[in-house]
Design a protein around this motif. Structure first.
Motif, mmCIF file in Angstrom:
data_model
loop_
_atom_site.group_PDB
_atom_site.id
_atom_site.type_symbol
_atom_site.label_atom_id
_atom_site.label_comp_id
_atom_site.label_asym_id
_atom_site.label_seq_id
_atom_site.Cartn_x
_atom_site.Cartn_y
_atom_site.Cartn_z
ATOM 1 N N LYS A 27 0.805 -1.220 0.000
ATOM 2 C CA LYS A 27 0.000 0.000 0.000
ATOM 3 C C LYS A 27 0.845 1.281 0.000
ATOM 4 O O LYS A 27 0.615 2.167 -0.823
ATOM 5 N N PRO A 28 1.855 1.414 0.870
ATOM 6 C CA PRO A 28 2.660 2.647 0.842
ATOM 7 C C PRO A 28 3.403 2.838 -0.483
ATOM 8 O O PRO A 28 3.530 3.956 -0.976
ATOM 9 N N VAL A 29 3.881 1.740 -1.069
ATOM 10 C CA VAL A 29 4.612 1.845 -2.338
ATOM 11 C C VAL A 29 3.669 2.283 -3.450
ATOM 12 O O VAL A 29 4.000 3.156 -4.248
ATOM 13 N N VAL A 30 2.495 1.684 -3.486
ATOM 14 C CA VAL A 30 1.508 2.042 -4.519
ATOM 15 C C VAL A 30 1.109 3.506 -4.369
ATOM 16 O O VAL A 30 1.041 4.248 -5.358
ATOM 17 N N GLU A 31 0.849 3.933 -3.147
ATOM 18 C CA GLU A 31 0.473 5.333 -2.919
ATOM 19 C C GLU A 31 1.595 6.280 -3.327
ATOM 20 O O GLU A 31 1.354 7.327 -3.918
ATOM 21 N N LEU A 32 2.826 5.901 -3.027
ATOM 22 C CA LEU A 32 3.976 6.726 -3.385
ATOM 23 C C LEU A 32 4.105 6.851 -4.900
ATOM 24 O O LEU A 32 4.314 7.938 -5.427
#
Length: 156
Positions: free
Chosen positions: A29-34
């Motif tokens: 999730k954090p990577v996708v959001e980034l």
């Protein structure tokens, strides 16, 4: 009876798969959001951008590989296997490049330190006529040398 144990084994496997999938989703999730935040991406160094894109690509291909397995297909015969290998190679290249870049920067930093003693000698040797200025420059070089020695003693 055999069906119940088979059903129970399948349920257990599905439960573990579901939990693992939830963990993967939370991790990604954090990577996708980034990656989706263009403003953040523009601020990132190129190596970090590449690392994020490679990680996301590897995760997506790995999930597709697992999907093929769940469908009873042999993923080792599917083009996704080649794509996973390509992404791995990209990560290896990026790792080598960033390591080499860090080594070059460290080497430049160590070579670019100012040698006060040599600088003082060069300046003092090239000053003609003003002996008082020449003497003050030599004294400044010596006092700087003494400060360095006392700093070394304190840190040791």
């Amino acid at each position: 009876m055999a069906e119940d144990s088979l059903t129970e084994g399948v349920r257990t496997s599905l439960q573990r798969f579901s939990e693992t999938l939830d963990t993967v989703e939370k991790s990604l999730k954090p990577v996708v959001e980034l990656v989706q935040d263009e403003e953040q991406i523009e601020k990132m160094p190129a190596a970090d951008k590449a690392r994020a894109h490679i990680a996301l690509s590897y995760a997506a291909n790995s999930l597709f590989y697992l999907y093929l397995k769940t469908q009873g297909m042999d993923p080792s015969q599917h083009p996704v296997r080649e794509e996973l290998e390509r992404v791995k190679q990209a990560f290896i290249k990026l790792s080598k490049a960033t390591k080499a870049d860090a080594e070059v920067k460290a080497d430049l930093a160590s070579k670019s330190k100012l040698n006060m003693e040599a600088g003082t000698r060069v300046i003092a040797a090239n000053i003609d006529g003003d002996k008082g200025l020449k003497r003050r420059i030599k004294e400044a070089g010596k006092s700087n040398q003494k400060r360095k020695k006392s700093k070394r003693r304190k840190s040791a």
